[in-house]
Design a protein around this motif. Structure first.
Motif, PDB file in Angstrom:
ATOM      1  N   VAL A 194       0.840  -1.201   0.000  1.00 33.03           N
ATOM      2  CA  VAL A 194       0.000   0.000   0.000  1.00 33.03           C
ATOM      3  C   VAL A 194       0.875   1.251   0.000  1.00 33.03           C
ATOM      4  O   VAL A 194       0.589   2.235  -0.696  1.00 33.03           O
ATOM      5  CB  VAL A 194      -0.951  -0.002   1.216  1.00 33.03           C
ATOM      6  CG1 VAL A 194      -1.628   1.359   1.369  1.00 33.03           C
ATOM      7  CG2 VAL A 194      -2.010  -1.090   1.052  1.00 33.03           C
ATOM      8  N   VAL A 195       1.966   1.198   0.776  1.00 32.97           N
ATOM      9  CA  VAL A 195       2.895   2.341   0.792  1.00 32.97           C
ATOM     10  C   VAL A 195       3.469   2.568  -0.606  1.00 32.97           C
ATOM     11  O   VAL A 195       3.482   3.689  -1.126  1.00 32.97           O
ATOM     12  CB  VAL A 195       4.029   2.094   1.815  1.00 32.97           C
ATOM     13  CG1 VAL A 195       5.092   3.185   1.697  1.00 32.97           C
ATOM     14  CG2 VAL A 195       3.465   2.052   3.229  1.00 32.97           C
ATOM     15  N   GLY A 196       3.931   1.472  -1.230  1.00 29.79           N
ATOM     16  CA  GLY A 196       4.438   1.599  -2.602  1.00 29.79           C
ATOM     17  C   GLY A 196       3.358   2.043  -3.560  1.00 29.79           C
ATOM     18  O   GLY A 196       3.613   2.814  -4.488  1.00 29.79           O
ATOM     19  N   GLY A 197       2.118   1.567  -3.321  1.00 27.83           N
ATOM     20  CA  GLY A 197       1.005   1.956  -4.181  1.00 27.83           C
ATOM     21  C   GLY A 197       0.670   3.426  -4.065  1.00 27.83           C
ATOM     22  O   GLY A 197       0.282   4.062  -5.057  1.00 27.83           O
ATOM     23  N   LEU A 253     -11.966   5.246 -15.354  1.00 32.01           N
ATOM     24  CA  LEU A 253     -12.604   4.700 -14.169  1.00 32.01           C
ATOM     25  C   LEU A 253     -13.231   5.807 -13.326  1.00 32.01           C
ATOM     26  O   LEU A 253     -14.351   5.678 -12.831  1.00 32.01           O
ATOM     27  CB  LEU A 253     -11.573   3.925 -13.335  1.00 32.01           C
ATOM     28  CG  LEU A 253     -12.085   3.254 -12.066  1.00 32.01           C
ATOM     29  CD1 LEU A 253     -13.117   2.187 -12.408  1.00 32.01           C
ATOM     30  CD2 LEU A 253     -10.928   2.628 -11.293  1.00 32.01           C
ATOM     31  N   GLY A 254     -12.490   6.917 -13.161  1.00 37.94           N
ATOM     32  CA  GLY A 254     -13.034   8.013 -12.364  1.00 37.94           C
ATOM     33  C   GLY A 254     -14.101   8.795 -13.103  1.00 37.94           C
ATOM     34  O   GLY A 254     -14.970   9.401 -12.482  1.00 37.94           O
ATOM     35  N   PHE A 259      -7.130   4.508  -6.907  1.00 34.44           N
ATOM     36  CA  PHE A 259      -7.706   3.153  -6.901  1.00 34.44           C
ATOM     37  C   PHE A 259      -6.851   2.210  -7.738  1.00 34.44           C
ATOM     38  O   PHE A 259      -6.476   1.114  -7.289  1.00 34.44           O
ATOM     39  CB  PHE A 259      -9.137   3.201  -7.444  1.00 34.44           C
ATOM     40  CG  PHE A 259      -9.818   1.859  -7.445  1.00 34.44           C
ATOM     41  CD1 PHE A 259     -10.508   1.409  -6.330  1.00 34.44           C
ATOM     42  CD2 PHE A 259      -9.748   1.040  -8.560  1.00 34.44           C
ATOM     43  CE1 PHE A 259     -11.113   0.164  -6.331  1.00 34.44           C
ATOM     44  CE2 PHE A 259     -10.353  -0.203  -8.573  1.00 34.44           C
ATOM     45  CZ  PHE A 259     -11.042  -0.640  -7.448  1.00 34.44           C
ATOM     46  N   VAL A 260      -6.512   2.635  -8.943  1.00 37.12           N
ATOM     47  CA  VAL A 260      -5.732   1.781  -9.849  1.00 37.12           C
ATOM     48  C   VAL A 260      -4.325   1.543  -9.298  1.00 37.12           C
ATOM     49  O   VAL A 260      -3.819   0.417  -9.305  1.00 37.12           O
ATOM     50  CB  VAL A 260      -5.667   2.414 -11.253  1.00 37.12           C
ATOM     51  CG1 VAL A 260      -4.659   1.680 -12.133  1.00 37.12           C
ATOM     52  CG2 VAL A 260      -7.035   2.385 -11.903  1.00 37.12           C
ATOM     53  N   ALA A 290      -5.979  -4.605 -12.607  1.00 36.14           N
ATOM     54  CA  ALA A 290      -6.527  -3.247 -12.658  1.00 36.14           C
ATOM     55  C   ALA A 290      -7.389  -3.051 -13.893  1.00 36.14           C
ATOM     56  O   ALA A 290      -8.471  -2.438 -13.834  1.00 36.14           O
ATOM     57  CB  ALA A 290      -5.390  -2.236 -12.640  1.00 36.14           C
ATOM     58  N   LEU A 291      -6.937  -3.574 -15.020  1.00 32.51           N
ATOM     59  CA  LEU A 291      -7.716  -3.426 -16.247  1.00 32.51           C
ATOM     60  C   LEU A 291      -8.985  -4.261 -16.193  1.00 32.51           C
ATOM     61  O   LEU A 291     -10.020  -3.859 -16.738  1.00 32.51           O
ATOM     62  CB  LEU A 291      -6.853  -3.828 -17.443  1.00 32.51           C
ATOM     63  CG  LEU A 291      -5.601  -2.952 -17.654  1.00 32.51           C
ATOM     64  CD1 LEU A 291      -4.777  -3.465 -18.825  1.00 32.51           C
ATOM     65  CD2 LEU A 291      -5.984  -1.500 -17.880  1.00 32.51           C
ATOM     66  N   LEU A 292      -8.946  -5.414 -15.502  1.00 30.56           N
ATOM     67  CA  LEU A 292     -10.145  -6.236 -15.355  1.00 30.56           C
ATOM     68  C   LEU A 292     -11.189  -5.506 -14.513  1.00 30.56           C
ATOM     69  O   LEU A 292     -12.387  -5.494 -14.851  1.00 30.56           O
ATOM     70  CB  LEU A 292      -9.775  -7.572 -14.700  1.00 30.56           C
ATOM     71  CG  LEU A 292     -10.916  -8.577 -14.513  1.00 30.56           C
ATOM     72  CD1 LEU A 292     -11.492  -8.970 -15.875  1.00 30.56           C
ATOM     73  CD2 LEU A 292     -10.424  -9.824 -13.772  1.00 30.56           C
TER      74      LEU A 292
END
Length: 456
Positions: free
Chosen positions: A164-167, A397-398, A412-413, A433-435
């Motif tokens: 999550v930190v890396g995300g 997506l947004g 989110f992605v 993510a694409l799914l």
């Protein structure tokens, strides 16, 4: 913008002393001072090497393991090289033959289990024999962790928080790029497939400025990379103006349709990508500073000062941009042009001027995103192209054309992409993510925050 630039400089100035000890040379042997368990850098020579590091995660922070013996065999089982991990845990096995000859070949890295320290075992026992396929003409980097298996329940939780930190770091960079794409689409209706190359442009400019002779020092601190990132931000804005003035504005005046302009953007993307490859080469490159930073330990979580600064700078840029669009006359004019260009023109708004400013701002955001990507993970001439689908995914997506939608979609992605590596190989992390994007759009085609009337 000047406030953001000042804050960025001040924040990176604070980080500079911590990174002053970071190595500037390349190659495994030179990475001893890079801090514990940091992957050695790939070299720029014509020989492909298998390089890596073995680290003991039972220590805090993880400690390098010295004296472990490695053997590399070809697909027929014939030994092609041997190495022993050095004091910093690194090893290097050059492969015989040229890089072209090795492309597509598979090699096996064997670890002599007897050479591991007493009581130590690899986190993944299958790593005693690991297959490596040469897919690119670059050195191949691998790590061999020693210690607790992260697939245990507690290890999974720690790994999830770390991801999550890396995300978050990746999401902030993705959000800046997605916001740039979204505002350009909102005001021009153009789905710009060359937006990935605008991201790459920022990385290339930052690298070019960083490689200029001499160093920019303030108070004895080397701030070359800080100024390289700022230069990328400013020059990218100028590049956006040139893009609009030389290409898109003439097309708009001729009444070119958005489909034709979209195809033009695909051609521009291919053209720019080849230009970048010609000038920067095909190999991966890193900026001279902040590439190997000793992490801070917050409980079991590791985070670097560089990541914290990237998050802070990114959030400040996003807040400044959204505030500009929300509360200033220029922002109101931009939103008016996005809603109805003809009606905006009839009320006295200079539509072309607004669009030109949007191109400058959107490209500057993309360039800053690319420069910070180069800072955090290095870059090659395709870095923007590689994440373009994720930028589109975040924007769509947004809600295509919505400011907050692009930011929310990016977070989110970005976080979801990183978390999926808990369950699938990292090579497939973009697939999840694409799914999700496809599923969300099947349920809500206009995106999370988009307006239904924008569809079609």
């Amino acid at each position: 913008m000047s406030v953001i630039v000042s804050l960025m400089g001040a924040l990176l100035l604070l980080a500079a002393p911590a990174n002053a000890a970071a190595p500037s040379s390349t190659g495994p042997a030179s990475s001893a001072s890079a801090g514990p368990c940091v992957l050695p850098k790939a070299s720029d020579d014509d020989t492909i090497s298998i390089i890596g590091r073995i680290c003991d995660r039972r220590e805090s922070p993880a400690a390098p393991v010295e004296g472990v013996e490695f053997t590399v065999e070809d697909s027929s089982g014939n030994p092609v090289g041997e190495a022993t991990s050095a004091a910093d845990g690194t090893f290097e096995v050059p492969l015989p033959g040229t890089s072209v000859e090795n492309l597509g070949k598979e090699f096996v890295v064997l670890i002599d289990e007897e050479s591991l320290p007493e009581g130590a075992a690899l986190t993944n026992g299958e790593d005693l024999e690991r297959s490596v396929r040469i897919s690119f003409d670059n050195d191949v980097s691998i790590t061999f962790p020693v210690g607790e298996n992260p697939n245990s329940v507690s290890g999974k939780m720690t790994q999830a928080v770390q991801l999550v930190v890396g995300g978050l770091v990746f999401s902030v960079l993705l959000a800046m790029a997605a916001l740039g794409l979204s505002v350009i689409f909102g005001t021009t209706g153009l789905t710009n497939f060359s937006h990935g190359e605008l991201i790459t442009f920022g990385a290339v400019v930052a690298y070019a400025v960083d490689q200029l002779p001499g160093a920019i020092r303030i108070g004895g601190v080397n701030l070359s990379v800080v100024f390289a990132v700022l230069a990328a931000f400013i020059i990218s804005g100028a590049f956006g103006w040139v893009n609009d003035a030389a290409l898109w504005k003439p097309l708009r005046r001729r009444g070119t349709g958005v489909i034709a302009m979209m195809i033009v953007s695909i051609g521009l993307s291919i053209f720019l990508r080849n230009i970048f490859q010609y000038f920067s080469g095909a190999q991966s490159r890193n900026l001279s500073q902040y590439t190997a930073v000793n992490p801070w330990e917050i409980g079991p979580i590791l985070i670097t000062s560089r990541d914290v600064i990237v998050i802070i700078v990114g959030v400040l840029v996003l807040v400044a941009t959204t505030s500009l669009l929300q509360f200033t006359r220029l922002g109101k004019a931009t939103r008016a042009v996005a809603d109805n260009p003809a009606l905006s023109a009839s009320t006295g708004i200079n539509v072309e001027r607004v669009i030109s400013v949007v191109w400058i701002g959107g490209t500057a955001l993309a360039g800053l995103s690319g420069a910070l990507l180069a800072l955090t993970q290095g870059f090659d001439y395709q870095i923007g192209f590689k994440i373009l689908l994720l930028v589109f995914a975040a924007t769509v997506l947004g809600g295509l054309g919505t400011i907050w939608g692009a930011i929310i979609g990016a977070f989110f992605v970005g976080i979801f992409t990183e978390l999926t590596t808990l369950f699938v190989p990292a090579e497939f992390k973009f697939v999840g993510a694409l799914l999700v994007l496809i599923i969300v759009l099947l349920i809500r085609p206009q995106g999370l925050l988009g307006k239904a009337q924008r569809v079609g």
